[in-house]
Design a protein around this motif. Structure first.
Motif, short mmCIF file in Angstrom:
data_model
loop_
_atom_site.label_atom_id
_atom_site.label_comp_id
_atom_site.label_asym_id
_atom_site.label_seq_id
_atom_site.Cartn_x
_atom_site.Cartn_y
_atom_site.Cartn_z
N GLU A 1 13.54 -9.13 -5.91
CA GLU A 1 13.90 -7.76 -5.68
C GLU A 1 12.96 -6.75 -6.16
O GLU A 1 12.71 -5.65 -5.67
N ARG A 2 12.56 -7.05 -7.49
CA ARG A 2 11.68 -6.04 -8.06
C ARG A 2 10.34 -6.06 -7.37
O ARG A 2 9.71 -4.98 -7.17
N ALA A 3 10.00 -7.26 -6.91
CA ALA A 3 8.73 -7.35 -6.15
C ALA A 3 8.88 -6.50 -4.98
O ALA A 3 7.95 -5.77 -4.63
N SER A 4 9.92 -6.34 -4.12
CA SER A 4 10.06 -5.76 -2.82
C SER A 4 9.91 -4.37 -3.26
O SER A 4 9.80 -3.48 -2.20
N LYS A 5 10.57 -3.81 -4.33
CA LYS A 5 10.61 -2.28 -4.39
C LYS A 5 9.23 -1.74 -4.50
O LYS A 5 9.11 -0.52 -4.26
N TYR A 6 8.07 -2.54 -4.80
CA TYR A 6 6.92 -2.18 -4.58
C TYR A 6 6.27 -2.31 -3.42
O TYR A 6 5.04 -2.01 -3.24
N GLY A 7 7.13 -2.53 -2.32
CA GLY A 7 6.49 -2.97 -1.09
C GLY A 7 6.16 -1.71 -0.50
O GLY A 7 4.64 -1.62 0.20
N PHE A 8 6.60 -0.34 -0.61
CA PHE A 8 6.10 0.79 0.19
C PHE A 8 4.75 1.15 -0.74
O PHE A 8 3.63 1.54 0.01
N LEU A 9 4.57 0.78 -1.88
CA LEU A 9 3.40 1.31 -2.61
C LEU A 9 2.14 0.41 -2.14
O LEU A 9 0.90 0.81 -2.00
N VAL A 10 2.38 -0.86 -1.93
CA VAL A 10 1.40 -1.71 -1.47
C VAL A 10 0.94 -1.39 0.01
O VAL A 10 -0.26 -1.48 0.31
N ILE A 11 1.83 -1.15 0.69
CA ILE A 11 1.45 -0.78 2.31
C ILE A 11 0.81 0.54 2.22
O ILE A 11 -0.13 0.75 2.88
N GLY A 12 1.40 1.60 1.50
CA GLY A 12 0.62 2.72 1.28
C GLY A 12 -0.64 2.79 0.82
O GLY A 12 -1.73 3.41 1.39
N LEU A 13 -1.16 1.88 -0.34
CA LEU A 13 -2.36 1.73 -0.77
C LEU A 13 -3.34 1.15 0.01
O LEU A 13 -4.32 1.51 0.19
N THR A 14 -2.81 -0.05 0.65
CA THR A 14 -3.49 -0.74 1.51
C THR A 14 -3.98 0.11 3.04
O THR A 14 -5.28 0.12 3.15
N PHE A 15 -3.10 0.88 3.57
CA PHE A 15 -3.51 1.74 4.69
C PHE A 15 -4.50 2.91 3.97
O PHE A 15 -5.52 3.12 4.78
N LEU A 16 -4.46 3.32 2.75
CA LEU A 16 -5.20 4.07 2.21
C LEU A 16 -6.56 3.70 2.06
O LEU A 16 -7.53 4.41 2.38
N ILE A 17 -6.86 2.64 1.64
CA ILE A 17 -7.99 1.77 1.56
C ILE A 17 -8.66 1.75 2.77
O ILE A 17 -9.88 2.01 3.01
N PHE A 18 -7.90 1.33 3.83
CA PHE A 18 -8.42 1.08 5.17
C PHE A 18 -8.92 2.69 5.78
O PHE A 18 -10.04 2.59 6.46
N PHE A 19 -8.10 3.47 5.36
CA PHE A 19 -8.26 4.99 6.16
C PHE A 19 -9.65 5.51 5.26
O PHE A 19 -10.46 5.92 5.94
N LEU A 20 -9.71 5.12 3.85
CA LEU A 20 -11.01 5.68 3.51
C LEU A 20 -12.18 4.86 4.01
O LEU A 20 -13.35 5.58 4.06
N ILE A 21 -12.08 3.72 4.04
CA ILE A 21 -13.21 3.00 4.80
C ILE A 21 -13.75 3.47 6.09
O ILE A 21 -14.80 3.70 6.50
N GLN A 22 -12.60 3.58 6.87
CA GLN A 22 -12.90 4.20 8.04
C GLN A 22 -13.49 5.69 8.02
O GLN A 22 -14.35 5.81 8.94
#
Length: 427
Positions: free
Chosen positions: A293-314
Motif C-alpha cells: 500500500e505504501r509503495a502504491s502511494k508513490y505510483g503517481f510520483l514514479v509515473i510523473g518523474l518517468t514521463f518528465l525524464i522522457f519529455f526532457l530527453i525529447q
C-alpha cells in the motif's frame, strides 16, 4: 488564409506546450488503473485479515485476565434482596512467559500465535462490609467464590486450580448472573481461610495478537517475557522497565491503587475494567500488504518523474515520442504494482520488489532503445528508474525517518530537473 490557419493549428500541436499538456493529461488518466491496484491491495489485505481471524479463533484469540476476585453474597438490609460484593487482592503478582509457536497456515496466509504460561500470587485483605452497614448475620460467608474474568476459555491448556489459605479450589466456567464471563471456583467458607488469604495459581493458554491483564491489586506487579521482538505496549500505563532485543523482550509494570481510577471493592454490580488493562500487542510492524500500500502511494510520483525524464530527453534531443508510446510506458509502470503484490503473496516483499522492479526497468529500457534510436538515453533512463525505485524502497523500509528522507530526496530530484532543463528552448 486557410493554409495559414492550418499551419498555426499544426504548429500548436507540435509545440512543447501541447505535448506537455497531453503528457500531463495522460498522467492523470493513469491514476485510474493505479486506484484499481490500490483497491486490489485493500481487498487482498481484508481477505488476509478474515483468514487470520478465522484460524486464530480456533487456536486462541486475545488473552484477557481480570482476577482473582473474591465474591461474597449478602442480603441488603433495605431491599432484602441478595446482592454480591466483590473484593480485589491487596497484593497481586503476575509472571507471564510467552513463546511464539509455528505460524498457522491456510492457503497463502500465515497467522502468528503464541502459548503463554501465567503465574499469579498474592493475598486478600479482610472484606469490609462496614461501608454498606451490612450486619454480619446478613453475610453469606459460606457461599464465597473466587472469580476470574477472561474471554478465552476454549484455549486453556490445563485445568485451573488455586490454593488460597488452606483451601484448594478448582475452577469451572462461570454460570452466574453477575455478567462476569470466565471462571469461578466452587463454593467455600471464607471463615476457614480468614487470616490466611495468600493465594497462587497458574493459567496456561494459547493466544494471538495481544495479552491484557487488569491491575486489580492494591499493589500490582506484572513481569512479562517473550521471544517476540516487536511488542507494542498500548495499555493504560506503560511498563516501568522494558528491554527489547532481536531475540525477544522483557517488561515489568508496577501499579498502585492511586495510579488507577477504580476502587478495591464493589457492591451490587461489577464494573467494566477492560480499558484499564496492561496490554502488550504482538504486532508485525509493517506487513506485506502495508508495504504494498505504501509503495502504491508513490505510483503517481514514479509515473510523473518517468514521463518528465522522457519529455526532457525529447526536448533536448528533438526526438519525437508519440503519445501512444507514453501510454505503453505508463502501463508498464502500473504493472509494477500488480507484479509486486502477486509475487509478495508467495515470497518476501524485498524479493518481490526486486523482481518487479528489475522486470519493469528492463522492459522500459529495452522499449526506449526502439523509441530513441540509440543506447545513450535508454541507459540513462534505466539508471534513473533504478535509482528511483531504490529510493522508494528505502523510504518504505524507514518508519521514523521516512518523511525526512523522502523530503530530502524529492528536493534533490527537483534540483536535478531544474538543472537539466535550464537550457531548453521552450518556444
Amino acid at each position: 488564409m486557410e493554409h495559414q490557419e492550418t499551419e498555426i493549428k499544426q504548429g500548436f500541436f507540435q509545440s512543447a506546450t501541447a505535448k506537455m499538456m497531453m503528457v500531463g493529461f495522460l498522467s492523470l488518466i493513469l491514476l485510474i488503473p493505479l486506484f484499481f491496484v490500490q483497491d486490489l491491495i485493500l481487498e487482498r489485505s481484508q481477505r488476509q485479515k478474515e483468514v487470520v481471524e478465522e484460524t486464530t479463533s480456533k487456536w486462541g484469540e486475545n488473552v484477557y485476565i481480570n482476577g482473582p476476585i473474591l465474591r461474597i453474597p449478602y442480603k441488603d438490609p433495605l431491599t432484602k434482596k441478595i446482592q454480591l460484593a466483590y473484593f480485589f487482592p491487596e497484593n497481586l503478582k503476575s509472571s507471564v512467559n510467552t513463546k511464539m509457536q509455528k505460524p498457522l497456515e491456510r492457503s497463502i496466509y500465515k497467522s502468528n500465535v503464541f502459548s503463554s504460561t501465567m503465574q499469579f500470587s498474592g493475598n486478600f485483605s479482610a472484606p469490609n462490609f462496614g461501608k454498606k452497614n451490612i450486619p454480619d448475620e446478613n453475610i453469606y460467608w459460606n457461599q464465597a467464590k473466587i472469580v476470574i474474568e477472561t474471554n478465552n476459555l476454549k484455549s486453556l491448556k490445563d485445568e485451573v486450580r488455586m490454593k488460597i489459605g488452606t483451601q484448594n479450589l478448582i475452577f469451572e466456567p462461570a454460570n452466574s448472573n453477575d455478567n462476569i464471563d470466565g471462571l469461578e471456583s466452587q463454593l467455600f467458607d471464607y471463615r476457614t481461610i480468614a487470616g490466611k488469604t495468600t493465594f497462587n495459581f497458574d493459567i496456561n493458554v494459547n493466544g494471538s495478537n495481544k495479552i491484557k491483564i487488569i491491575p486489580i491489586g492494591k499493589t500490582s506487579t506484572v513481569k512479562m517475557a517473550s521471544d517476540w521482538n516487536s511488542p507494542s505496549f498500548n495499555g493504560f500505563v506503560s511498563p516501568t522497565e522494558r528491554n527489547i532485543t532481536s531475540s525477544g523482550f522483557t517488561a515489568q509494570w508496577k501499579v498502585l491503587h492511586f495510579n488507577r481510577p477504580f476502587a478495591q471493592q464493589y457492591f451490587e454490580s461489577f464494573p467494566n475494567l477492560a480499558s484499564y488493562g496492561l496490554e502488550t500487542d504482538f504486532i508485525t510492524p509493517v506487513n506485506e500488504y502495508q508495504q504494498n500500500e505504501r509503495a502504491s502511494k508513490y505510483g503517481f510520483l514514479v509515473i510523473g518523474l518517468t514521463f518528465l525524464i522522457f519529455f526532457l530527453i525529447q526536448s533536448i534531443s528533438k526526438i519525437n515520442i508519440h503519445i501512444f508510446q507514453y501510454t505503453m510506458i505508463g502501463i508498464a509502470l502500473v504493472m509494477f504494482y500488480t507484479l509486486l503484490i502477486s509475487i509478495t503473496e508467495h515470497s518476501s516483499f524485498t524479493f518481490a520488489y526486486s523482481i518487479a522492479g528489475t522486470s519493469v526497468v528492463a522492459l522500459i529500457t529495452l522499449y526506449s532503445i526502439s523509441i530513441l534510436k540509440n543506447k545513450k538515453f535508454p541507459i540513462f533512463i534505466g539508471i534513473s528508474l533504478s535509482v528511483l525505485y531504490t529510493f522508494i524502497y528505502v523510504i518504505i523500509q524507514l518508519e521514523d525517518y521516512a518523511l525526512l528522507v523522502g523530503s530530502i530526496g524529492l528536493f534533490l530530484i527537483l534540483a536535478a530537473v531544474m538543472y537539466f532543463s535550464r537550457k531548453i528552448e521552450w518556444k
